[in-house]
Design a protein around this motif. Structure first.
Motif, PDB file in Angstrom:
ATOM      1  N   PRO A 109      -1.652 -10.973  -4.265  1.00  0.00           N
ATOM      2  CA  PRO A 109      -2.776 -10.035  -4.192  1.00  0.00           C
ATOM      3  C   PRO A 109      -3.910 -10.530  -3.307  1.00  0.00           C
ATOM      4  N   ASP A 110      -4.021 -11.827  -3.096  1.00  0.00           N
ATOM      5  CA  ASP A 110      -5.066 -12.355  -2.216  1.00  0.00           C
ATOM      6  C   ASP A 110      -4.867 -11.912  -0.770  1.00  0.00           C
ATOM      7  N   LEU A 111      -3.653 -11.526  -0.404  1.00  0.00           N
ATOM      8  CA  LEU A 111      -3.353 -11.078   0.959  1.00  0.00           C
ATOM      9  C   LEU A 111      -3.386  -9.559   1.087  1.00  0.00           C
ATOM     10  N   GLY A 112      -3.640  -8.865  -0.010  1.00  0.00           N
ATOM     11  CA  GLY A 112      -3.609  -7.408   0.016  1.00  0.00           C
ATOM     12  C   GLY A 112      -2.246  -6.902  -0.392  1.00  0.00           C
ATOM     13  N   PRO A 113      -2.009  -5.598  -0.244  1.00  0.00           N
ATOM     14  CA  PRO A 113      -0.748  -5.029  -0.732  1.00  0.00           C
ATOM     15  C   PRO A 113       0.475  -5.373   0.118  1.00  0.00           C
ATOM     16  N   CYS A 114       0.254  -5.907   1.327  1.00  0.00           N
ATOM     17  CA  CYS A 114       1.393  -6.150   2.216  1.00  0.00           C
ATOM     18  C   CYS A 114       1.150  -7.449   2.996  1.00  0.00           C
ATOM     19  N   HIS A 115       2.203  -8.209   3.187  1.00  0.00           N
ATOM     20  CA  HIS A 115       2.076  -9.454   3.938  1.00  0.00           C
ATOM     21  C   HIS A 115       3.353  -9.746   4.715  1.00  0.00           C
ATOM     22  N   ILE A 116       3.212 -10.644   5.671  1.00  0.00           N
ATOM     23  CA  ILE A 116       4.372 -11.168   6.381  1.00  0.00           C
ATOM     24  C   ILE A 116       4.563 -12.595   5.895  1.00  0.00           C
ATOM     25  N   GLN A 117       5.805 -12.972   5.686  1.00  0.00           N
ATOM     26  CA  GLN A 117       6.101 -14.279   5.101  1.00  0.00           C
ATOM     27  C   GLN A 117       7.209 -14.955   5.877  1.00  0.00           C
ATOM     28  N   LEU A 118       7.014 -16.253   6.120  1.00  0.00           N
ATOM     29  CA  LEU A 118       8.024 -17.075   6.775  1.00  0.00           C
ATOM     30  C   LEU A 118       8.534 -18.098   5.777  1.00  0.00           C
ATOM     31  N   ASN A 119       9.833 -18.116   5.562  1.00  0.00           N
ATOM     32  CA  ASN A 119      10.481 -19.120   4.718  1.00  0.00           C
ATOM     33  C   ASN A 119      11.386 -19.979   5.585  1.00  0.00           C
ATOM     34  N   TYR A 120      11.409 -21.252   5.280  1.00  0.00           N
ATOM     35  CA  TYR A 120      12.324 -22.167   5.960  1.00  0.00           C
ATOM     36  C   TYR A 120      12.951 -23.058   4.898  1.00  0.00           C
ATOM     37  N   GLU A 121      14.256 -23.175   4.955  1.00  0.00           N
ATOM     38  CA  GLU A 121      15.015 -23.932   3.959  1.00  0.00           C
ATOM     39  C   GLU A 121      14.619 -23.486   2.547  1.00  0.00           C
ATOM     40  N   ASP A 122      14.576 -22.184   2.368  1.00  0.00           N
ATOM     41  CA  ASP A 122      14.315 -21.541   1.076  1.00  0.00           C
ATOM     42  C   ASP A 122      12.919 -21.808   0.511  1.00  0.00           C
ATOM     43  N   THR A 123      12.002 -22.268   1.352  1.00  0.00           N
ATOM     44  CA  THR A 123      10.635 -22.533   0.902  1.00  0.00           C
ATOM     45  C   THR A 123       9.655 -21.713   1.739  1.00  0.00           C
ATOM     46  N   PRO A 124       8.727 -21.007   1.116  1.00  0.00           N
ATOM     47  CA  PRO A 124       7.709 -20.297   1.896  1.00  0.00           C
ATOM     48  C   PRO A 124       6.867 -21.284   2.711  1.00  0.00           C
ATOM     49  N   ILE A 125       6.709 -20.985   3.999  1.00  0.00           N
ATOM     50  CA  ILE A 125       5.955 -21.855   4.905  1.00  0.00           C
ATOM     51  C   ILE A 125       4.590 -21.232   5.226  1.00  0.00           C
ATOM     52  N   ASP A 126       4.582 -19.955   5.577  1.00  0.00           N
ATOM     53  CA  ASP A 126       3.347 -19.269   5.952  1.00  0.00           C
ATOM     54  C   ASP A 126       3.373 -17.838   5.453  1.00  0.00           C
ATOM     55  N   ARG A 127       2.176 -17.331   5.198  1.00  0.00           N
ATOM     56  CA  ARG A 127       2.007 -15.912   4.842  1.00  0.00           C
ATOM     57  C   ARG A 127       0.700 -15.435   5.450  1.00  0.00           C
ATOM     58  N   HIS A 128       0.693 -14.180   5.875  1.00  0.00           N
ATOM     59  CA  HIS A 128      -0.515 -13.544   6.387  1.00  0.00           C
ATOM     60  C   HIS A 128      -0.522 -12.094   5.905  1.00  0.00           C
ATOM     61  N   GLY A 129      -1.702 -11.590   5.598  1.00  0.00           N
ATOM     62  CA  GLY A 129      -1.819 -10.186   5.254  1.00  0.00           C
ATOM     63  C   GLY A 129      -1.511  -9.325   6.469  1.00  0.00           C
ATOM     64  N   VAL A 130      -0.889  -8.182   6.243  1.00  0.00           N
ATOM     65  CA  VAL A 130      -0.607  -7.237   7.320  1.00  0.00           C
ATOM     66  C   VAL A 130      -1.101  -5.856   6.907  1.00  0.00           C
ATOM     67  N   THR A 131      -1.178  -4.994   7.865  1.00  0.00           N
ATOM     68  CA  THR A 131      -1.660  -3.643   7.627  1.00  0.00           C
ATOM     69  C   THR A 131      -0.767  -2.908   6.635  1.00  0.00           C
ATOM     70  N   PHE A 132      -1.396  -2.309   5.637  1.00  0.00           N
ATOM     71  CA  PHE A 132      -0.690  -1.452   4.695  1.00  0.00           C
ATOM     72  C   PHE A 132      -0.412  -0.129   5.404  1.00  0.00           C
ATOM     73  N   LEU A 133       0.817   0.303   5.401  1.00  0.00           N
ATOM     74  CA  LEU A 133       1.200   1.543   6.072  1.00  0.00           C
ATOM     75  C   LEU A 133       1.449   2.604   5.007  1.00  0.00           C
ATOM     76  N   ASP A 134       0.524   3.536   4.882  1.00  0.00           N
ATOM     77  CA  ASP A 134       0.674   4.610   3.908  1.00  0.00           C
ATOM     78  C   ASP A 134       1.410   5.762   4.580  1.00  0.00           C
ATOM     79  N   ALA A 135       2.715   5.632   4.648  1.00  0.00           N
ATOM     80  CA  ALA A 135       3.544   6.611   5.338  1.00  0.00           C
ATOM     81  C   ALA A 135       4.878   6.711   4.610  1.00  0.00           C
ATOM     82  N   HIS A 136       5.673   7.654   5.028  1.00  0.00           N
ATOM     83  CA  HIS A 136       7.008   7.798   4.464  1.00  0.00           C
ATOM     84  C   HIS A 136       7.773   6.482   4.676  1.00  0.00           C
ATOM     85  N   PRO A 137       8.603   6.074   3.739  1.00  0.00           N
ATOM     86  CA  PRO A 137       9.314   4.795   3.868  1.00  0.00           C
ATOM     87  C   PRO A 137      10.106   4.659   5.175  1.00  0.00           C
TER      88      PRO A 137
END
Length: 162
Positions: A102-130
């Motif tokens: 929730p600290d990043l908002g409703p949507c984020h981008i996440q990078l995992n390496y060797e099954d471990t999260p490395i980085d996350r950043h909040g991204v724009t929430f897209l209120d549109a059809h899936p």
């Protein structure tokens, strides 16, 4: 049967069928399939030729897309995970719209390496059809993958502007 609120009786099953159909038309996507099965789909998975999908040369010979949409009770929008996975490098880059960070908002981008999260950043929430969200996220993957930096054999996602 789960209906997606505000989507005119659009069900998770019909959404995943449309995701499947969309990926069969996507350049670079091959062997599009449901997981765990066509009868009880939860994910759509496609093998990806990275060079074709990204429209550029790329270090990995193979990748796959793993896509899941779901609608949790009490939330006014879909949750999803749209992941780019490189099994040989044990790397995952994904757009996630869920309640995990929730600290990043409703949507984020996440990078995992060797099954471990490395980085996350909040991204724009897209209120549109899936399917519109899926199209936008698929178009963002080339820039997102290009943003990955490798240093001493470890990836990072130093920035994400969107």
């Amino acid at each position: 049967m789960i209906f997606l609120a505000g989507r005119d009786r659009y069900t998770q099953r019909t959404l995943l069928r449309d995701v499947h159909d969309r990926l069969t038309r996507q350049a670079g996507c091959e062997d599009v399939r449901y997981r765990p099965s066509r009868r009880r789909p939860r994910y759509v998975i496609a093998d990806v030729d990275p060079t074709t999908f990204l429209s550029d040369s790329y270090d990995a010979a193979a990748a796959r897309l793993e896509i899941r949409f779901w609608y949790p009770a009490g939330v006014g929008h879909e949750y999803y995970r749209i992941n780019w996975v490189e099994p040989e490098r044990n790397l995952m880059l994904g757009f996630h719209q869920d309640a995990d960070h929730p600290d990043l908002g409703p949507c984020h981008i996440q990078l995992n390496y060797e099954d471990t999260p490395i980085d996350r950043h909040g991204v724009t929430f897209l209120d549109a059809h899936p399917l519109a969200v899926l199209d936008d996220r698929l178009q963002q993957f080339p820039a997102a993958v290009e943003t990955i930096r490798w240093e001493s054999g470890t990836p990072s996602l130093p920035t994400w502007p969107v």
